[in-house]
Design a protein around this motif. Sequence first.
Motif, PDB file in Angstrom:
ATOM      1  N   VAL A  57       0.834  -1.199   0.000  1.00  0.00           N
ATOM      2  CA  VAL A  57       0.000   0.000   0.000  1.00  0.00           C
ATOM      3  C   VAL A  57       0.871   1.252   0.000  1.00  0.00           C
ATOM      4  CG1 VAL A  57      -1.777   1.287   1.259  1.00  0.00           C
ATOM      5  CG2 VAL A  57      -1.883  -1.209   1.142  1.00  0.00           C
ATOM      6  N   ALA A  58       1.958   1.240   0.777  1.00  0.00           N
ATOM      7  CA  ALA A  58       2.866   2.399   0.809  1.00  0.00           C
ATOM      8  C   ALA A  58       3.493   2.632  -0.563  1.00  0.00           C
ATOM      9  CB  ALA A  58       3.948   2.183   1.863  1.00  0.00           C
TER      10      ALA A  58
ATOM     11  N   THR B 108       6.707   0.821 -10.852  1.00  0.00           N
ATOM     12  CA  THR B 108       5.262   0.665 -10.833  1.00  0.00           C
ATOM     13  C   THR B 108       4.866  -0.498  -9.934  1.00  0.00           C
ATOM     14  OG1 THR B 108       5.258   1.394 -13.144  1.00  0.00           O
ATOM     15  CG2 THR B 108       3.210   0.444 -12.275  1.00  0.00           C
ATOM     16  N   PRO B 109       4.053  -0.262  -8.885  1.00  0.00           N
ATOM     17  CA  PRO B 109       3.657  -1.376  -8.009  1.00  0.00           C
ATOM     18  C   PRO B 109       2.777  -2.368  -8.766  1.00  0.00           C
ATOM     19  CG  PRO B 109       3.226   0.760  -6.979  1.00  0.00           C
ATOM     20  CD  PRO B 109       3.517   1.019  -8.424  1.00  0.00           C
ATOM     21  N   PRO B 110       2.919  -3.649  -8.490  1.00  0.00           N
ATOM     22  CA  PRO B 110       2.052  -4.642  -9.142  1.00  0.00           C
ATOM     23  C   PRO B 110       0.618  -4.511  -8.645  1.00  0.00           C
ATOM     24  CG  PRO B 110       3.360  -5.677  -7.417  1.00  0.00           C
ATOM     25  CD  PRO B 110       3.871  -4.269  -7.548  1.00  0.00           C
ATOM     26  N   THR B 111      -0.322  -4.922  -9.470  1.00  0.00           N
ATOM     27  CA  THR B 111      -1.717  -4.948  -9.049  1.00  0.00           C
ATOM     28  C   THR B 111      -1.915  -6.057  -8.031  1.00  0.00           C
ATOM     29  OG1 THR B 111      -2.414  -4.136 -11.217  1.00  0.00           O
ATOM     30  CG2 THR B 111      -4.095  -5.165  -9.833  1.00  0.00           C
ATOM     31  N   ALA B 112      -2.554  -5.736  -6.926  1.00  0.00           N
ATOM     32  CA  ALA B 112      -2.714  -6.715  -5.863  1.00  0.00           C
ATOM     33  C   ALA B 112      -4.044  -6.521  -5.157  1.00  0.00           C
ATOM     34  CB  ALA B 112      -1.564  -6.604  -4.855  1.00  0.00           C
ATOM     35  N   VAL B 113      -4.548  -7.599  -4.575  1.00  0.00           N
ATOM     36  CA  VAL B 113      -5.742  -7.518  -3.736  1.00  0.00           C
ATOM     37  C   VAL B 113      -5.392  -6.707  -2.492  1.00  0.00           C
ATOM     38  CG1 VAL B 113      -7.298  -8.873  -2.279  1.00  0.00           C
ATOM     39  CG2 VAL B 113      -6.730  -9.679  -4.575  1.00  0.00           C
ATOM     40  N   LEU B 114      -6.312  -5.846  -2.079  1.00  0.00           N
ATOM     41  CA  LEU B 114      -6.112  -5.038  -0.880  1.00  0.00           C
ATOM     42  C   LEU B 114      -6.629  -5.804   0.330  1.00  0.00           C
ATOM     43  CD1 LEU B 114      -5.364  -2.312   0.467  1.00  0.00           C
ATOM     44  CD2 LEU B 114      -7.738  -1.599   0.037  1.00  0.00           C
ATOM     45  N   GLY B 115      -5.739  -6.149   1.225  1.00  0.00           N
ATOM     46  CA  GLY B 115      -6.125  -6.851   2.441  1.00  0.00           C
ATOM     47  C   GLY B 115      -6.084  -5.929   3.639  1.00  0.00           C
ATOM     48  N   VAL B 116      -7.146  -5.953   4.457  1.00  0.00           N
ATOM     49  CA  VAL B 116      -7.194  -5.124   5.659  1.00  0.00           C
ATOM     50  C   VAL B 116      -7.610  -5.986   6.841  1.00  0.00           C
ATOM     51  CG1 VAL B 116      -7.748  -3.058   4.319  1.00  0.00           C
ATOM     52  CG2 VAL B 116      -9.601  -4.393   5.360  1.00  0.00           C
TER      53      VAL B 116
END
Length: 283
Positions: A178-179, A219-227
């Motif tokens: 995320v950062a 460029t950051p890879p596309t990833a699922v956002l986990g919280v």
Amino acid sequence: MGTPLGDFIRAARDRIQPETLGLAVGERRRVPGLRRSELATRAGISVEYLTRIEQGRDRRPSPSVVNAVADALSLDAAERDHLRYLTKITDGGVCAGSSRAAAPPSRDVRPGVRQMLDLLEPAVAFVTNRCGDVLACTRGFELVMRGVGLLEAAEPNLTRYVFTDPRARTFFLDWDQVADERAFDLWLGPSLESTEWFIDQLTPLAGDELTHRLHRHLTPPTAVLGVRHPTAHELRWDRETLELPRADAQQIVVLLPADADTALALELLRDDARGRPLRAVTG
């Protein structure tokens, strides 16, 4: 003095594994990735010219040179877009330390955009800009973000939250991912002036965690956002982004459950919140 363009090329050069390009890897190799001479050869330009670009002494490489460097670095579509963007702002000489007046981005959200957000209810959605301001949101977004510290701020900002609020490191399952995303997004607007203003405001608070990501330019890879939700445990989201007109310099981001457990947890949160008032974020 270097430039964002030079920083990007060096970072992209360093990450390449020479053996993937059929280059010999010996004990005398002193750089982690591609040598400057190797990149220059692959791009069909001189080492001296590449050195000038990387060191910021040549700020106006031609489109053909930029494309040749992109090919030599095997950049994907998103990385090529970023390379062209950095070339544009480097050519204009507008980067850190420029004489143009830095100013915060507008927090105004058009009535039509607010109506679109209303139509998305009960989805988890919000209006933002590349600086990370949370300008408006659905009740569903507030429900998911309740109690984590983001929306409690007078002017909620996701980027500031990630880098300065200790709760963010617990809330996000992959804080580093995320950062990386938040730092990379700063280069995309809303404008050069607002980016400069925001970075100047945030850097003293965020320190090296922000600055080393800004200079990396990968460029950051596309990833699922986990919280990690305070009451619903771990939630995982796919993200869809709707870019609004250029004049708005804003996006609508929708979080969609990435698995059945998250979908069920969201329904339980909604059931628990029925009849309880939620505060709307306003610009």
